[in-house]
Scaffold this motif. Structure first.
Motif, PDB file in Angstrom:
ATOM      1  N   LEU A  63       1.354   1.242 -16.752  1.00 45.17           N
ATOM      2  CA  LEU A  63       1.562   1.533 -18.168  1.00 45.17           C
ATOM      3  C   LEU A  63       2.878   2.225 -18.489  1.00 45.17           C
ATOM      4  N   VAL A  64       3.434   2.964 -17.540  1.00 51.84           N
ATOM      5  CA  VAL A  64       4.683   3.668 -17.802  1.00 51.84           C
ATOM      6  C   VAL A  64       5.881   2.915 -17.227  1.00 51.84           C
ATOM      7  N   ASP A  65       5.829   2.613 -15.934  1.00 51.96           N
ATOM      8  CA  ASP A  65       7.000   2.011 -15.285  1.00 51.96           C
ATOM      9  C   ASP A  65       7.100   0.498 -15.445  1.00 51.96           C
ATOM     10  N   ALA A  66       5.983  -0.201 -15.362  1.00 49.07           N
ATOM     11  CA  ALA A  66       6.042  -1.666 -15.343  1.00 49.07           C
ATOM     12  C   ALA A  66       6.755  -2.275 -16.550  1.00 49.07           C
ATOM     13  N   PRO A  67       6.481  -1.838 -17.797  1.00 48.85           N
ATOM     14  CA  PRO A  67       7.182  -2.458 -18.928  1.00 48.85           C
ATOM     15  C   PRO A  67       8.700  -2.317 -18.854  1.00 48.85           C
ATOM     16  N   SER A  68       9.189  -1.175 -18.354  1.00 51.99           N
ATOM     17  CA  SER A  68      10.639  -0.968 -18.292  1.00 51.99           C
ATOM     18  C   SER A  68      11.263  -1.617 -17.054  1.00 51.99           C
ATOM     19  N   VAL A  69      10.562  -1.563 -15.920  1.00 46.14           N
ATOM     20  CA  VAL A  69      11.113  -2.125 -14.685  1.00 46.14           C
ATOM     21  C   VAL A  69      11.119  -3.649 -14.731  1.00 46.14           C
ATOM     22  N   LEU A  70      10.032  -4.244 -15.186  1.00 47.97           N
ATOM     23  CA  LEU A  70       9.888  -5.702 -15.179  1.00 47.97           C
ATOM     24  C   LEU A  70      10.299  -6.351 -16.492  1.00 47.97           C
ATOM     25  N   GLY A  71      10.401  -5.567 -17.554  1.00 46.88           N
ATOM     26  CA  GLY A  71      10.637  -6.140 -18.873  1.00 46.88           C
ATOM     27  C   GLY A  71       9.303  -6.442 -19.540  1.00 46.88           C
ATOM     28  N   TRP A  72       9.292  -6.346 -20.879  1.00 46.42           N
ATOM     29  CA  TRP A  72       8.035  -6.474 -21.602  1.00 46.42           C
ATOM     30  C   TRP A  72       7.371  -7.815 -21.360  1.00 46.42           C
ATOM     31  N   GLU A  73       8.130  -8.900 -21.381  1.00 48.50           N
ATOM     32  CA  GLU A  73       7.534 -10.241 -21.262  1.00 48.50           C
ATOM     33  C   GLU A  73       6.856 -10.431 -19.905  1.00 48.50           C
ATOM     34  N   ARG A  74       7.536 -10.035 -18.823  1.00 52.62           N
ATOM     35  CA  ARG A  74       6.951 -10.191 -17.490  1.00 52.62           C
ATOM     36  C   ARG A  74       5.750  -9.266 -17.316  1.00 52.62           C
ATOM     37  N   TRP A  75       5.868  -8.039 -17.827  1.00 49.26           N
ATOM     38  CA  TRP A  75       4.752  -7.093 -17.766  1.00 49.26           C
ATOM     39  C   TRP A  75       3.529  -7.677 -18.460  1.00 49.26           C
TER      40      TRP A  75
ATOM     41  N   GLY B 266       0.814  -1.215   0.000  1.00 48.32           N
ATOM     42  CA  GLY B 266       0.000   0.000   0.000  1.00 48.32           C
ATOM     43  C   GLY B 266       0.846   1.263   0.000  1.00 48.32           C
ATOM     44  N   ALA B 267       1.878   1.280   0.823  1.00 54.75           N
ATOM     45  CA  ALA B 267       2.749   2.459   0.886  1.00 54.75           C
ATOM     46  C   ALA B 267       3.513   2.637  -0.426  1.00 54.75           C
ATOM     47  N   ALA B 268       4.023   1.536  -0.958  1.00 54.11           N
ATOM     48  CA  ALA B 268       4.777   1.606  -2.212  1.00 54.11           C
ATOM     49  C   ALA B 268       3.880   2.041  -3.363  1.00 54.11           C
ATOM     50  N   ARG B 269       2.656   1.561  -3.376  1.00 54.58           N
ATOM     51  CA  ARG B 269       1.724   1.942  -4.444  1.00 54.58           C
ATOM     52  C   ARG B 269       1.522   3.458  -4.471  1.00 54.58           C
ATOM     53  N   GLU B 270       1.294   4.055  -3.327  1.00 59.41           N
ATOM     54  CA  GLU B 270       1.079   5.507  -3.272  1.00 59.41           C
ATOM     55  C   GLU B 270       2.320   6.279  -3.736  1.00 59.41           C
ATOM     56  N   LEU B 271       3.478   5.834  -3.288  1.00 55.87           N
ATOM     57  CA  LEU B 271       4.713   6.531  -3.644  1.00 55.87           C
ATOM     58  C   LEU B 271       5.052   6.355  -5.119  1.00 55.87           C
ATOM     59  N   PHE B 272       4.931   5.123  -5.624  1.00 53.71           N
ATOM     60  CA  PHE B 272       5.226   4.879  -7.040  1.00 53.71           C
ATOM     61  C   PHE B 272       4.247   5.636  -7.940  1.00 53.71           C
ATOM     62  N   ALA B 273       2.988   5.684  -7.547  1.00 53.22           N
ATOM     63  CA  ALA B 273       1.982   6.382  -8.354  1.00 53.22           C
ATOM     64  C   ALA B 273       2.260   7.881  -8.388  1.00 53.22           C
ATOM     65  N   ALA B 274       2.710   8.420  -7.273  1.00 50.63           N
ATOM     66  CA  ALA B 274       2.936   9.867  -7.179  1.00 50.63           C
ATOM     67  C   ALA B 274       4.211  10.317  -7.873  1.00 50.63           C
ATOM     68  N   ARG B 275       5.296   9.517  -7.757  1.00 48.65           N
ATOM     69  CA  ARG B 275       6.598  10.005  -8.219  1.00 48.65           C
ATOM     70  C   ARG B 275       7.304   9.086  -9.200  1.00 48.65           C
ATOM     71  N   GLY B 276       6.816   7.872  -9.363  1.00 52.70           N
ATOM     72  CA  GLY B 276       7.473   6.944 -10.269  1.00 52.70           C
ATOM     73  C   GLY B 276       8.481   6.067  -9.559  1.00 52.70           C
ATOM     74  N   TYR B 277       8.718   4.900 -10.143  1.00 52.82           N
ATOM     75  CA  TYR B 277       9.601   3.894  -9.534  1.00 52.82           C
ATOM     76  C   TYR B 277      10.991   4.440  -9.254  1.00 52.82           C
ATOM     77  N   GLY B 278      11.602   5.090 -10.224  1.00 53.67           N
ATOM     78  CA  GLY B 278      12.985   5.513 -10.089  1.00 53.67           C
ATOM     79  C   GLY B 278      13.221   6.571  -9.032  1.00 53.67           C
ATOM     80  N   ALA B 279      12.192   7.322  -8.675  1.00 51.96           N
ATOM     81  CA  ALA B 279      12.358   8.433  -7.727  1.00 51.96           C
ATOM     82  C   ALA B 279      12.070   8.049  -6.286  1.00 51.96           C
TER      83      ALA B 279
END
Length: 214
Positions: free
Chosen positions: A126-138, A34-47
């Motif tokens: 739609l933005v972070d998952a394909p690059s973070v996980l790779g297209w196949e896993r996404w 839950g905490a990670a979801r809010e943070l990732f949604a607000a600022r993105g995985y890399g930040a």
């Protein structure tokens, strides 16, 4: 108290302790997601740093690594949670209230495209998952949660005579792929909803072509 009663009491006590421990473990995992979801949604995985996540979740760093191998694995769990919630929401609202299976495909597709404007869906799925996980896993995770719903609705539409009879699985893949591609366009657009409107209209026309020819 006899020996049998004592043993029964011990077993019951151990069972309660294990249940409590499992509940606490699940609560910790849910808090991290839950905490990670809010943070990732607000600022993105890399930040977002793991230190921020554990602080927001109110747990220790050790707790994070007890449940997840690292930040990527936690992100994957967050993405799965986003996908699961989204599919459940669409199935419970847009699809269940539609008048027939083809109308359900229309409603479900539009509901999904609307959801692309939700920061959690947009940024995480739609933005972070394909690059973070790779297209196949996404794609694998996305199909796990959405494909069954699409395939079942397509089959129902064929059974009702609303779509020409044809192999269901390839058509379901094509539909889901087209809708996902439209979602990617919407997620990256900064045009005040113009792309959302265009994609929605294109999906509507596409679905209408599936009706049996007179």
């Amino acid at each position: 108290m006899n020996v049998k009663s004592e043993r029964t009491t011990e077993i019951e006590g151990e069972s309660r302790r294990r249940t409590l421990k499992a509940d606490q473990s699940e609560a910790t995992r849910a808090a991290l997601i839950g905490a990670a979801r809010e943070l990732f949604a607000a600022r993105g995985y890399g930040a977002v740093a793991t230190e921020e996540i554990v602080r927001a979740a109110g747990v220790t760093r050790g707790a994070l690594y007890h449940h997840f191998a690292g930040k990527v694995e936690l992100f994957e769990a967050v993405y799965e949670d986003v996908e699961r919630r989204l599919v459940e929401q669409i199935a419970a609202s847009a699809i269940s209230s539609a008048g027939d299976p083809l109308a359900a495909l229309h409603a479900g597709a539009q509901a999904f495209l609307d959801a692309c404007e939700d920061p959690a869906v947009q940024r995480i799925a739609l933005v972070d998952a394909p690059s973070v996980l790779g297209w196949e896993r996404w794609r694998e995770i996305g199909l796990r949660y959405g494909f069954g719903l699409v395939e079942g609705t397509v089959q129902a539409a064929m059974d009702a005579g609303l779509i020409d009879r044809q192999p269901v699985r390839p058509l379901a893949h094509l539909l889901l792929g087209a809708i996902d591609e439209g979602a990617m366009l919407i997620a990256r657009a900064q045009d005040g909803g113009e792309t959302r409107e265009q994609v929605g209209a294109s999906v509507t026309r596409f679905l209408e072509t599936l009706r049996p020819r007179a």
